[in-house]
Write an enzyme that holds these catalytic residues in place. Sequence first.
Site, PDB file in Angstrom:
ATOM      1  N   ASP A   6       0.864  -1.167   0.000  1.00 62.65           N
ATOM      2  CA  ASP A   6       0.000   0.000   0.000  1.00 62.65           C
ATOM      3  C   ASP A   6       0.908   1.226   0.000  1.00 62.65           C
ATOM      4  O   ASP A   6       2.103   1.137   0.305  1.00 62.65           O
ATOM      5  CB  ASP A   6      -0.891  -0.025   1.242  1.00 62.65           C
ATOM      6  CG  ASP A   6      -1.787   1.198   1.343  1.00 62.65           C
ATOM      7  OD1 ASP A   6      -2.382   1.574   0.324  1.00 62.65           O
ATOM      8  OD2 ASP A   6      -1.861   1.776   2.437  1.00 62.65           O
ATOM      9  N   ASP A  26      -0.083   5.113   0.977  1.00 63.54           N
ATOM     10  CA  ASP A  26      -0.264   6.099   2.045  1.00 63.54           C
ATOM     11  C   ASP A  26      -0.182   5.429   3.412  1.00 63.54           C
ATOM     12  O   ASP A  26      -0.998   4.570   3.738  1.00 63.54           O
ATOM     13  CB  ASP A  26      -1.610   6.802   1.892  1.00 63.54           C
ATOM     14  CG  ASP A  26      -1.738   7.515   0.551  1.00 63.54           C
ATOM     15  OD1 ASP A  26      -0.753   8.125   0.120  1.00 63.54           O
ATOM     16  OD2 ASP A  26      -2.827   7.443  -0.064  1.00 63.54           O
ATOM     17  N   GLY A  73      -7.984   3.540   3.460  1.00 58.97           N
ATOM     18  CA  GLY A  73      -7.809   2.417   2.547  1.00 58.97           C
ATOM     19  C   GLY A  73      -8.867   2.290   1.469  1.00 58.97           C
ATOM     20  O   GLY A  73      -8.687   1.524   0.528  1.00 58.97           O
ATOM     21  N   ARG A  92     -11.957   6.956  -2.730  1.00 58.48           N
ATOM     22  CA  ARG A  92     -12.398   8.238  -2.180  1.00 58.48           C
ATOM     23  C   ARG A  92     -13.913   8.330  -2.026  1.00 58.48           C
ATOM     24  O   ARG A  92     -14.436   8.671  -0.958  1.00 58.48           O
ATOM     25  CB  ARG A  92     -11.895   9.367  -3.071  1.00 58.48           C
ATOM     26  CG  ARG A  92     -12.135  10.756  -2.516  1.00 58.48           C
ATOM     27  CD  ARG A  92     -11.765  11.798  -3.545  1.00 58.48           C
ATOM     28  NE  ARG A  92     -10.455  11.545  -4.116  1.00 58.48           N
ATOM     29  CZ  ARG A  92     -10.056  11.995  -5.308  1.00 58.48           C
ATOM     30  NH1 ARG A  92     -10.887  12.717  -6.044  1.00 58.48           N
ATOM     31  NH2 ARG A  92      -8.857  11.732  -5.763  1.00 58.48           N
ATOM     32  N   ASN A 122      -4.419   9.717  -6.413  1.00 56.78           N
ATOM     33  CA  ASN A 122      -3.231  10.558  -6.379  1.00 56.78           C
ATOM     34  C   ASN A 122      -1.944   9.754  -6.306  1.00 56.78           C
ATOM     35  O   ASN A 122      -0.865  10.332  -6.144  1.00 56.78           O
ATOM     36  CB  ASN A 122      -3.286  11.494  -5.160  1.00 56.78           C
ATOM     37  CG  ASN A 122      -4.473  12.435  -5.191  1.00 56.78           C
ATOM     38  OD1 ASN A 122      -4.616  13.225  -6.114  1.00 56.78           O
ATOM     39  ND2 ASN A 122      -5.334  12.341  -4.198  1.00 56.78           N
TER      40      ASN A 122
END
Length: 251
Positions: free
Chosen positions: A13, A15, A57, A60, A137
């Site tokens: 992952d 972020d 996770g 959005r 992003n």
Amino acid sequence: MPDLTTFDAVLFDLDGVLTPTAEVHMHAWQTMFQELFDAWEVSPPYAERDYFDYLDGKKRYDGVASLLRSRDIEIAWGSPDDPPTADTVCGIGNRKNDFFEAALRADGIAPYPGSLALVEQLVAAGTPVAVVSSSKNAEEVLRVAGIRDLFPVVMDGVIAERDHLASKPAPDVFVEAARMMGVDPARSAAVEDALSGVQSAVAGGFALVIGVDRGVGSEDLVAAGAHLVVDDLGVLVRPSDPSGTTEETSA
């Protein structure tokens, strides 16, 4: 600690695992939802735990819908093209993204040193690596952090939306990333900091699921299915002997 070079691939992952952008996301969500809930007079007000329970996770728009649903709020889904001013799920999600992009441009981002050291060791050993992120992003974050070239495969929110892949905790994004790499999840490892991400990798049948505790709590990560929980990926870097080669360790 397991030797990750023995796995067919390691999927990360982004972020909160590779970069501290989870903190930027958390702040952007908090700022946006506090303003929204104040304007709508929503109770209870936004709390830090909401991020881990409903947003972390997930894609959005799924996160927006999940958090609003926790307050018994149902609004039109709208379209990804909705302006940030629109009071739709997509409009609210786009509003949050404006906060995130402004913070990223202002402050930049750098990878966690331990995470970077582990990825570089895996790459040097010839172990395939990939990024599996729900964020649209992801490409920009990887570029700003200076680590995009380390990952031949980036499975992100843009691809997930294009291919209609279900959001984490469904296994779709991890399984698709493994397919893109040409590896079997049953011989691969996944690294996540989000409860939904851990659940996604476990559901995808990965041989080893590592939880990184950046605040959600080690007990919760284990309850979600993590086989191992660490505070920093640097602990998984194998030591080198004086000759410059990496020492053998047992998995």
